[in-house]
Design an enzyme around this catalytic site. Structure first.
Site, PDB file in Angstrom:
ATOM      1  N   GLY A  56       1.494  -1.324   0.015  1.00 17.62           N
ATOM      2  CA  GLY A  56      -0.559   0.179  -0.085  1.00 17.62           C
ATOM      3  C   GLY A  56       0.649   1.248  -0.210  1.00 17.62           C
ATOM      4  O   GLY A  56       2.090   1.032   0.116  1.00 17.62           O
ATOM      5  N   CYS A  83       5.504  -6.276   1.634  1.00 15.96           N
ATOM      6  CA  CYS A  83       5.576  -4.948   1.460  1.00 15.96           C
ATOM      7  C   CYS A  83       5.133  -3.732   2.466  1.00 15.96           C
ATOM      8  O   CYS A  83       4.922  -4.600   4.277  1.00 15.96           O
ATOM      9  CB  CYS A  83       5.216  -3.912   0.852  1.00 15.96           C
ATOM     10  N   TYR A  84       3.745  -3.199   2.823  1.00 14.20           N
ATOM     11  CA  TYR A  84       3.493  -1.993   3.891  1.00 14.20           C
ATOM     12  C   TYR A  84       2.898  -3.478   4.206  1.00 14.20           C
ATOM     13  O   TYR A  84       2.838  -3.101   5.837  1.00 14.20           O
ATOM     14  CB  TYR A  84       2.221  -1.478   2.985  1.00 14.20           C
ATOM     15  N   HIS A 170       8.604  -7.412  -3.470  1.00 13.97           N
ATOM     16  CA  HIS A 170       6.924  -8.042  -3.724  1.00 13.97           C
ATOM     17  C   HIS A 170       7.512  -8.957  -4.552  1.00 13.97           C
ATOM     18  O   HIS A 170       8.091  -9.224  -5.417  1.00 13.97           O
ATOM     19  CB  HIS A 170       6.756  -6.740  -4.885  1.00 13.97           C
ATOM     20  N   GLU A 172       5.548 -11.059  -6.124  1.00 10.05           N
ATOM     21  CA  GLU A 172       4.219 -11.233  -7.406  1.00 10.05           C
ATOM     22  C   GLU A 172       4.508 -10.314  -8.201  1.00 10.05           C
ATOM     23  O   GLU A 172       4.232 -10.822  -9.372  1.00 10.05           O
ATOM     24  CB  GLU A 172       3.070 -10.387  -6.625  1.00 10.05           C
ATOM     25  N   ASP A 228     -15.521 -12.332 -24.119  1.00 12.02           N
ATOM     26  CA  ASP A 228     -15.984 -12.382 -22.475  1.00 12.02           C
ATOM     27  C   ASP A 228     -17.528 -12.572 -23.152  1.00 12.02           C
ATOM     28  O   ASP A 228     -18.085 -14.328 -22.056  1.00 12.02           O
ATOM     29  CB  ASP A 228     -15.709 -11.181 -21.801  1.00 12.02           C
ATOM     30  N   LYS A 368      -9.260 -12.080 -16.889  1.00 14.37           N
ATOM     31  CA  LYS A 368      -9.229 -12.509 -19.313  1.00 14.37           C
ATOM     32  C   LYS A 368      -8.765 -13.383 -19.594  1.00 14.37           C
ATOM     33  O   LYS A 368      -8.389 -14.495 -20.200  1.00 14.37           O
ATOM     34  CB  LYS A 368      -8.280 -10.539 -19.119  1.00 14.37           C
TER      35      LYS A 368
END
Ligand code: XMP
Length: 512
Positions: A56, A83-84, A170, A172, A228, A368
């Site tokens: 954040g 992180c945060y 991070h 990710e 979609d 997606k």
């Protein structure tokens, strides 16, 4: 069917919350993002197998810094702060987060001191991605420091007895060399999650949910030609077969041969009850003389809805359910919502608030790429599953100025060449969108000793992850050359091709 394990990602305002959820899902564990304002009891009632705190932008020392009910720390649910999130854990559990004046940004070398579950099989030094200003100078009480960087003594820590872990960096993001391995070690090794979230399990679960929601009622679905709505329709068709009627409104503003492709896929491939409304004349008439982009969008959106409603009311059994291809990012993003209105987006789902339908949204938990994988699993044609995004108002927002049948035909033909050549060069999937735009100016040229005075085509091709930001695609010169010469040779009315090299921002992807 066994219930998939659930990992909650608590969002503290991170840029990367969606990415965290995606990484967890790529490890075949189902993950959802929840706001940090959700009461902890509500989170625990979902029976999560693990909880991840996102990063954040705030400092944990700032007034009003986002925090969380400390009850979460004694819940016994394995917890990982990033992180945060890691700083919050450190602050709340007796560690120390200091303003050392030495933040870290970008690629940073991490040194692993003493393994711990998440680093056990990883190299002692590795590259991680950092983006922080405050620094964890002391890990929480009782926690072991696993790894550090030059400026962050407590870059990764964990309290195995309590199942609470933190990483200042991070894992990710792709730039963290072994990030996926760390996340998997947390998910499988620490939290005991089972990798059961697969395309097949998604389909089974959605089919069961759709049946439970609609029973034996009639259902209607608008098809746009995009991936979609096509996947949503195929899923619903798998669940309830003949109870589904699809409506495909041909606005006359679609890509070349698109209407035939949709018809072919659904009517002949899936034997879906399909109503193909040919409404090109109505759209062209409504757009006559209109060249303002927002007015075009509004006219198209409104007419589309009117036609859709007219058609729905004639469908046998008076359907009360409407299928929409809403995706997970749409749901997550509509949480915020005070962004400036740059363009009024209209898609097939843009129906009025007072509509009578109850929505069926089988893709509302999917990203997606998951939608594409489900589409493939359901047997949809590659041209549909891997189709680049296309705006709801269609070619109308790529024809600058007046929309006439002649100008629509010019653009369809030029666009078809772009798509063909980009596919031939093997670039279609890696480029987010590649298409032709028809401006409202003419320029002078010379063809076969004759002076010409004709429209240019502007080629637009961008790379992007989510269409929020985009960069112009570095298409090889020889591909650009082929596109240019084919368009000029094959499309009457065009004598010049230009390439748009504007990123987003400041440009948008579409020209209107
Ligand atoms: P912009 O032009 O705003 O486009 O950078 C971002 C993405 O959205 C698509 N787009 C639309 N999609 N209805 C849609 O369903 C719309 O009205 C619309 N306008 C733009 C655009 O193609 C790009 O992928």
């Amino acid at each position: 069917m066994t219930e998939a394990d659930l990992v909650l990602v608590v969002d503290f305002g991170a840029q990367y919350s969606q990415l965290i959820a995606r990484r967890v899902r790529e490890a075949h564990v189902y993950s959802e993002i929840v706001p940090r304002s959700m009461p902890v009891a509500e989170m625990l009632a979902r029976n999560p197998a693990a909880i991840i705190f996102s990063g954040g932008p705030a400092s944990v020392h700032a007034d009003g810094a986002p925090d969380i009910d400390n009850a979460i720390y004694s819940s016994g649910v394995p917890l990982l702060g990033l992180c945060y999130g890691a700083q919050l854990i450190a602050r709340d559990l007796g560690g120390e987060v200091a303003k050392t004046g030495r933040g870290e940004y970008g690629r940073t070398e991490l040194t692993v001191n003493q393994g711990g579950a998440m680093f056990r099989d990883l190299p002692a030094t590795q590259s991680v991605w950092m983006s922080h200003f405050d620094t964890i100078t002391r890990a929480p009480e009782g926690a072991t420091v696993y790894a550090s960087t030059q400026d962050t003594p407590g870059a990764a820590f964990g309290d195995e007895a309590r199942g609470i872990y933190g990483m200042q960096f991070h894992p990710e993001v792709g730039h963290t060399e072994h990030g996926n391995a760390m996340l998997k070690a947390f998910l499988y090794g620490v939290a005991g999650c089972r990798p059961t979230w697969t395309n097949v399990s998604i389909i089974d679960q959605q089919v069961a949910e759709i049946r439970a929601q609609v029973g034996d009622a009639r259902v209607i679905c608008g098809l746009s030609g995009g991936v979609d709505s096509a996947v949503a329709a195929a899923l619903v068709h798998k669940a309830i077969g003949d109870q589904l009627t699809c409506v495909f409104v041909d606005t006359g503003l679609l890509r070349k041969n698109e209407a035939e492709q949709v018809e072919d896929t659904f009517r002949r491939g899936f034997h879906v009850d399909l109503i193909h409304v040919k409404a090109a004349d109505r759209f062209l008439a409504a757009l006559e003389g209109v060249d303002d982009p927002e007015t075009k969008r509004k006219i198209i959106g409104e007419l589309f809805i009117r036609i859709f409603e007219e058609t729905a009311s004639e469908v046998e059994g008076d359907p009360q359910f409407l299928v929409q291809g809403t995706l997970y990012p749409d749901i997550v993003e509509s949480g915020g919502g005070d962004n400036a209105n740059i363009k009024s987006h209209h898609n097939v789902g843009g129906l009025p608030d007072d509509m009578k339908f109850e929505l069926v949204e089988p893709l509302r938990h999917l990203f997606k790429d998951e939608v594409r994988a489900v589409g493939e699993e359901l047997g949809l044609a590659e041209e549909i599953v891997w189709r680049q995004p296309f705006p709801g108002p269609g070619l109308a927002v790529r024809i600058i100025g007046a929309i006439t049948p002649e100008r629509v035909a010019i653009l369809q033909n030029a666009d078809a060449i772009v798509v063909e050549e980009i596919k031939r060069a093997g670039l279609y999937r890696e480029i987010w969108q590649s298409f032709a735009v028809l401006p409202a100016i003419k320029s002078v040229g010379v063809m076969g000793d004759e002076r010409t005075y004709a429209y240019p085509i502007v080629l637009r091709a961008v790379t992007s992850d989510d269409a929020m930001t985009a960069d112009w695609a570095r298409i090889p010169y020889d591909v650009l050359e082929r596109i240019s010469s084919r368009i000029i040779n094959e499309v009457p009315g065009i004598n010049r091709v230009a390439y748009d090299i504007t990123s987003k921002p400041p440009g948008t992807i579409e020209w209107e």
